[in-house]
Design a protein around this motif. Structure first.
Motif, PDB file in Angstrom:
ATOM      1  N   THR A  52      -8.432  10.588   5.034  1.00 32.91           N
ATOM      2  CA  THR A  52      -8.841   9.601   4.033  1.00 32.91           C
ATOM      3  C   THR A  52      -8.542   8.216   4.579  1.00 32.91           C
ATOM      4  N   SER A  53      -9.303   7.227   4.098  1.00 36.60           N
ATOM      5  CA  SER A  53      -9.094   5.864   4.572  1.00 36.60           C
ATOM      6  C   SER A  53      -9.345   4.877   3.439  1.00 36.60           C
ATOM      7  N   ALA A  54      -8.693   3.727   3.547  1.00 39.69           N
ATOM      8  CA  ALA A  54      -8.908   2.630   2.613  1.00 39.69           C
ATOM      9  C   ALA A  54      -8.741   1.328   3.383  1.00 39.69           C
ATOM     10  N   PHE A  55      -9.649   0.374   3.123  1.00 37.76           N
ATOM     11  CA  PHE A  55      -9.636  -0.896   3.835  1.00 37.76           C
ATOM     12  C   PHE A  55      -9.834  -2.046   2.861  1.00 37.76           C
ATOM     13  N   SER A  56      -9.181  -3.165   3.135  1.00 42.44           N
ATOM     14  CA  SER A  56      -9.392  -4.370   2.329  1.00 42.44           C
ATOM     15  C   SER A  56      -9.484  -5.585   3.234  1.00 42.44           C
ATOM     16  N   GLY A  57     -10.070  -6.654   2.714  1.00 43.44           N
ATOM     17  CA  GLY A  57     -10.123  -7.927   3.435  1.00 43.44           C
ATOM     18  C   GLY A  57     -10.814  -7.822   4.779  1.00 43.44           C
ATOM     19  N   GLU A  58     -10.138  -8.329   5.813  1.00 40.78           N
ATOM     20  CA  GLU A  58     -10.729  -8.378   7.157  1.00 40.78           C
ATOM     21  C   GLU A  58     -11.078  -6.994   7.695  1.00 40.78           C
ATOM     22  N   PHE A  59     -10.400  -5.971   7.199  1.00 37.56           N
ATOM     23  CA  PHE A  59     -10.665  -4.612   7.698  1.00 37.56           C
ATOM     24  C   PHE A  59     -11.973  -4.037   7.152  1.00 37.56           C
ATOM     25  N   GLU A  60     -12.590  -4.754   6.210  1.00 33.87           N
ATOM     26  CA  GLU A  60     -13.908  -4.326   5.736  1.00 33.87           C
ATOM     27  C   GLU A  60     -14.999  -4.724   6.720  1.00 33.87           C
ATOM     28  N   LYS A  61     -14.634  -5.576   7.697  1.00 34.50           N
ATOM     29  CA  LYS A  61     -15.573  -5.949   8.749  1.00 34.50           C
ATOM     30  C   LYS A  61     -15.537  -4.893   9.844  1.00 34.50           C
ATOM     31  N   ASN A  62     -16.691  -4.522  10.349  1.00 31.48           N
ATOM     32  CA  ASN A  62     -16.790  -3.452  11.347  1.00 31.48           C
ATOM     33  C   ASN A  62     -15.955  -3.718  12.590  1.00 31.48           C
ATOM     34  N   THR A  63     -15.943  -4.964  13.072  1.00 32.65           N
ATOM     35  CA  THR A  63     -15.233  -5.258  14.329  1.00 32.65           C
ATOM     36  C   THR A  63     -13.722  -5.062  14.160  1.00 32.65           C
ATOM     37  N   THR A  64     -13.177  -5.545  13.040  1.00 30.80           N
ATOM     38  CA  THR A  64     -11.728  -5.411  12.809  1.00 30.80           C
ATOM     39  C   THR A  64     -11.347  -3.962  12.587  1.00 30.80           C
ATOM     40  N   ARG A  65     -12.177  -3.261  11.800  1.00 29.29           N
ATOM     41  CA  ARG A  65     -11.903  -1.848  11.531  1.00 29.29           C
ATOM     42  C   ARG A  65     -11.979  -1.040  12.824  1.00 29.29           C
ATOM     43  N   GLN A  87      -4.364  13.196  -1.930  1.00 28.32           N
ATOM     44  CA  GLN A  87      -4.364  12.359  -0.728  1.00 28.32           C
ATOM     45  C   GLN A  87      -5.194  11.094  -0.922  1.00 28.32           C
ATOM     46  N   GLU A  88      -6.289  11.223  -1.672  1.00 21.77           N
ATOM     47  CA  GLU A  88      -7.166  10.074  -1.886  1.00 21.77           C
ATOM     48  C   GLU A  88      -6.421   8.935  -2.602  1.00 21.77           C
ATOM     49  N   ARG A  89      -5.678   9.279  -3.651  1.00 24.23           N
ATOM     50  CA  ARG A  89      -4.940   8.258  -4.402  1.00 24.23           C
ATOM     51  C   ARG A  89      -3.775   7.706  -3.593  1.00 24.23           C
ATOM     52  N   LEU A  90      -3.088   8.573  -2.873  1.00 23.22           N
ATOM     53  CA  LEU A  90      -1.975   8.152  -2.020  1.00 23.22           C
ATOM     54  C   LEU A  90      -2.421   7.049  -1.062  1.00 23.22           C
ATOM     55  N   THR A  91      -3.581   7.228  -0.468  1.00 22.09           N
ATOM     56  CA  THR A  91      -4.118   6.261   0.502  1.00 22.09           C
ATOM     57  C   THR A  91      -4.299   4.888  -0.129  1.00 22.09           C
ATOM     58  N   HIS A 142      -1.376   6.049   9.098  1.00 25.73           N
ATOM     59  CA  HIS A 142      -1.490   4.916  10.014  1.00 25.73           C
ATOM     60  C   HIS A 142      -1.785   3.698   9.142  1.00 25.73           C
ATOM     61  N   VAL A 143      -0.922   2.700   9.204  1.00 30.78           N
ATOM     62  CA  VAL A 143      -1.020   1.554   8.302  1.00 30.78           C
ATOM     63  C   VAL A 143      -1.036   0.261   9.119  1.00 30.78           C
ATOM     64  N   ALA A 144      -1.944  -0.642   8.745  1.00 32.82           N
ATOM     65  CA  ALA A 144      -2.014  -1.939   9.413  1.00 32.82           C
ATOM     66  C   ALA A 144      -2.242  -3.032   8.382  1.00 32.82           C
ATOM     67  N   TYR A 145      -1.776  -4.238   8.725  1.00 26.90           N
ATOM     68  CA  TYR A 145      -2.113  -5.409   7.922  1.00 26.90           C
ATOM     69  C   TYR A 145      -2.205  -6.622   8.826  1.00 26.90           C
ATOM     70  N   ILE A 146      -2.927  -7.630   8.373  1.00 25.97           N
ATOM     71  CA  ILE A 146      -3.042  -8.890   9.099  1.00 25.97           C
ATOM     72  C   ILE A 146      -2.313  -9.941   8.273  1.00 25.97           C
ATOM     73  N   PRO A 147      -1.167 -10.428   8.754  1.00 25.26           N
ATOM     74  CA  PRO A 147      -0.344 -11.348   7.960  1.00 25.26           C
ATOM     75  C   PRO A 147      -1.087 -12.627   7.567  1.00 25.26           C
ATOM     76  N   VAL A 200      -5.739  -5.127   4.796  1.00 25.92           N
ATOM     77  CA  VAL A 200      -4.885  -3.942   4.949  1.00 25.92           C
ATOM     78  C   VAL A 200      -5.774  -2.760   5.309  1.00 25.92           C
ATOM     79  N   ALA A 201      -5.263  -1.885   6.167  1.00 25.72           N
ATOM     80  CA  ALA A 201      -5.956  -0.644   6.524  1.00 25.72           C
ATOM     81  C   ALA A 201      -4.976   0.516   6.421  1.00 25.72           C
ATOM     82  N   VAL A 202      -5.421   1.603   5.808  1.00 25.66           N
ATOM     83  CA  VAL A 202      -4.607   2.814   5.700  1.00 25.66           C
ATOM     84  C   VAL A 202      -5.492   4.014   6.020  1.00 25.66           C
TER      85      VAL A 202
END
Length: 198
Positions: A173-186, A128-132, A99-104, A148-150
């Motif tokens: 497994t999950s990885a988050f960057s930018g706005e997705f590091e905020k609890n509300t967005t995640r 799987q960890e590296r793939l994410t 499941h992949v998301a991004y905020i343009p 970005v969220a994966v």
């Protein structure tokens, strides 16, 4: 009219791999000259090249090939992307969904390119960890989005067919960057990923 299947494979790699797989099959105690196994080394050689084709592909170039300027800043999600990858520890498959998301941030990409990026990294020997994180970094590098969220969920045959032999275990497994590091967005992302819209 005779049936002819057309495929393209690296000839040298196919020959090298076939010879090695023939040796492996013999070492397992099988007769490589029996009818059912005559073409097996070549089939495996071609299958392995197909399943590891990601080494010859560039994820950032794929995203850039359909990159469009667009003043959109809402979350874009592509979910339930099928994953077929090979565990690098035992070279057995792991199968699941990404499941992949991004905020343009001024740019979007073609939706199919997100799925292709997942395949680029899944079609390699992986964990799987590296793939994410590889999927996340490729999208970050190409689009420079606000975030970005994966999330990947997968079943690993190395845990199911051998070793601990647990048939129903699922690895997430999950990885988050930018706005997705905020609890509300995640939380919004996770809610949309788990929702089943009719």
């Amino acid at each position: 009219m005779a049936y002819k299947k057309t495929e393209q494979y690296d000839e040298k790699a196919t020959l090298d791999l076939s010879a090695n797989y023939k040796s492996i099959i013999q070492s397992l105690g099988e007769d490589v000259d029996r009818e059912g196994l005559l073409k097996t080394p070549e089939r495996i050689a071609k299958a392995m090249q197909f399943m590891t084709q990601g080494y010859q592909q560039d994820a950032v170039a794929i995203l850039n090939s359909a990159k469009f300027h667009e003043e959109v800043s809402e979350m874009v999600i592509v979910k339930d992307i099928e994953i077929y990858s090979m565990c690098e520890h035992h070279m057995l498959p792991f199968i699941g969904k990404a499941h992949v998301a991004y905020i343009p941030n001024g740019y979007i990409t073609g939706l199919s390119k997100i799925a292709r990026v997942v395949d680029v990294f899944a079609r390699r020997l992986q964990v799987q960890e590296r793939l994410t994180t590889q999927i996340l970094h490729a999208i970050d590098d190409a689009l420079n989005p606000h975030g970005v969220a994966v999330v990947i969920e997968a079943q690993h045959l190395c845990m199911m067919m051998r070793g601990v032999q647990k048939q129903n275990s699922l690895t997430t497994t999950s990885a988050f960057s930018g706005e997705f590091e905020k609890n509300t967005t995640r939380s919004e992302f996770m809610k949309l990923v788990t929702a089943r819209l009719s």
